[in-house]
Design a protein around this motif. Structure first.
Motif, PDB file in Angstrom:
ATOM      1  N   ASP A  76       0.810  -1.135  -0.016  1.00 50.42           N
ATOM      2  CA  ASP A  76       0.004   0.020   0.037  1.00 50.42           C
ATOM      3  C   ASP A  76       0.885   1.228  -0.191  1.00 50.42           C
ATOM      4  O   ASP A  76       2.102   1.344   0.257  1.00 50.42           O
ATOM      5  CB  ASP A  76      -0.904  -0.176   1.301  1.00 50.42           C
ATOM      6  N   LEU A 132      -4.607   8.793  -0.458  1.00 49.68           N
ATOM      7  CA  LEU A 132      -4.995   7.451  -0.658  1.00 49.68           C
ATOM      8  C   LEU A 132      -4.075   6.364  -0.168  1.00 49.68           C
ATOM      9  O   LEU A 132      -3.325   5.538  -0.815  1.00 49.68           O
ATOM     10  CB  LEU A 132      -5.052   7.199  -2.309  1.00 49.68           C
ATOM     11  N   GLN A 135      -4.201   2.696  -0.822  1.00 48.47           N
ATOM     12  CA  GLN A 135      -4.425   2.152  -2.293  1.00 48.47           C
ATOM     13  C   GLN A 135      -3.088   1.338  -2.703  1.00 48.47           C
ATOM     14  O   GLN A 135      -2.063   1.822  -2.203  1.00 48.47           O
ATOM     15  CB  GLN A 135      -4.572   3.323  -3.151  1.00 48.47           C
ATOM     16  N   GLU A 136      -3.092   0.236  -3.322  1.00 45.70           N
ATOM     17  CA  GLU A 136      -2.199  -0.439  -3.706  1.00 45.70           C
ATOM     18  C   GLU A 136      -1.139   0.233  -4.742  1.00 45.70           C
ATOM     19  O   GLU A 136      -1.647   0.945  -5.634  1.00 45.70           O
ATOM     20  CB  GLU A 136      -2.624  -1.791  -4.394  1.00 45.70           C
TER      21      GLU A 136
END
Length: 331
Positions: A76, A132, A135-136
């Motif tokens: 992440d 974010l 988020q990956e």
């Protein structure tokens, strides 16, 4: 009485939620003594083990509270910021109040300081007031971030070639062509008998004019014809050709180069030529848009630090070495 009976239930629920959250967040510590360098889920024969161990020993990466590293788990953005913070120390490009300037990074968030520093140093950035954090990160985003933050770019160097042979196309200067043409005209004006006698000499001179001059250490003592000099390994001429472009580098290195956006090609080429990119299980498949795993991230960051001379290079006999992309090795 009923309200009093509910307190133990509520307390147990809070503890359960806390444990679940803690298990999902990497262990963050500033302690420099005896960092955990081995993990039960990273076996000695795991392909990225040398990268993971090397970074863990330097406290650049850490495991989770349960002691595992989870090498195959996707990375992440908040985890990436935490790794960047410990691996690199760049000059700040800008100043922000804190990582919490982003609406999705609350005050006291575990990676707030790491997010702040990674943004200030130019590695990462937010988007419309959002960072974010959960988020990956894709493989391409990770490469771009490291190249951007460290200001590494592809430098095209001329490719040197040698051993000019008689079959090598040669540009004949205009004045040489004029001399040859004049000699041919004069030869046609001579009587047939004289022309036949002089023809070998004229041909030899014309050929000599067409061929590039070669040098040898015995000029004047043991002259060589151009053909003999070309056949001698010691008599070679080194020339410079056009340097390989960034596009040529990535096309040569990766079978899926067409998946790399044009604006990302220079940075991918820079990382490739510096032996920073590591691809598992196929070194010639980049998978730029796939989420990068924690194991792949360790490899990428380790190789970046190795390019800076901060860590030793991976041993040539190591299994991990075969997955490091080297320009010219991939087919």
């Amino acid at each position: 009485m009923n309200n009093l009976q509910r307190f133990p239930i509520i307390g147990a629920s809070i503890i359960t939620i806390g444990l679940a959250i803690g298990a999902a967040i990497p262990l963050v510590t500033n302690a420099q003594s005896s960092p955990q360098s081995t993990f039960p889920d990273v076996k000695p024969d795991y392909w990225a083990q040398p990268f993971i161990k090397g970074l863990a020993e330097r406290n650049v990466i850490t495991g989770y509270p349960d002691g595992r590293y989870r090498p195959n788990q996707a990375l992440d953005r908040d985890e990436f910021a935490a790794i960047i913070r410990k691996a690199f120390d760049q000059d700040k490009e800008k100043q922000i109040k804190s990582g919490s300037v982003y609406k999705d990074v609350p005050q006291g968030y575990w990676a707030s300081e790491a997010i702040e520093e990674s943004v200030e140093e130019g590695f990462l950035s937010g988007n419309n007031d959002l960072f974010l954090p959960r988020q990956e990160v894709s493989k391409l985003e990770a490469i771009n971030a490291l190249m951007k933050g460290l200001d590494l770019s592809y430098q095209a160097n001329p490719v040197k070639t040698s051993a000019v042979t008689p079959n090598t196309p040669t540009i004949i200067p205009p004045y040489i062509r004029r001399r040859v043409a004049i000699r041919k005209r004069k030869r046609l004006m001579l009587p047939i008998g004289i022309t036949s006698l002089m023809q070998p000499l004229l041909i030899q001179r014309a050929n000599a004019a067409r061929m590039p001059q070669t040098t040898n250490n015995n000029v004047g003592n043991n002259p060589q014809t151009p053909t003999a000099a070309a056949n001698n390994p010691k008599d070679t001429t080194t020339t410079a050709t056009a340097p390989l472009s960034a596009a040529s580098i990535v096309q040569q290195a990766y079978k899926d180069a067409d998946k790399i956006p044009e604006n990302a090609v220079p940075r991918v080429a820079a990382a490739t030529t510096k032996n920073i990119v590591v691809n598992y299980p196929n070194s010639n498949i980049l998978n730029p848009n796939r989420a990068i795993s924690r194991g792949e991230t360790a490899a990428l960051v380790y190789q970046t630090m190795a390019a800076q001379g901060k860590v030793p290079t991976i041993d040539n006999n190591s299994l991990a070495n075969k997955f490091i992309v080297k320009v010219g090795d991939n087919k």
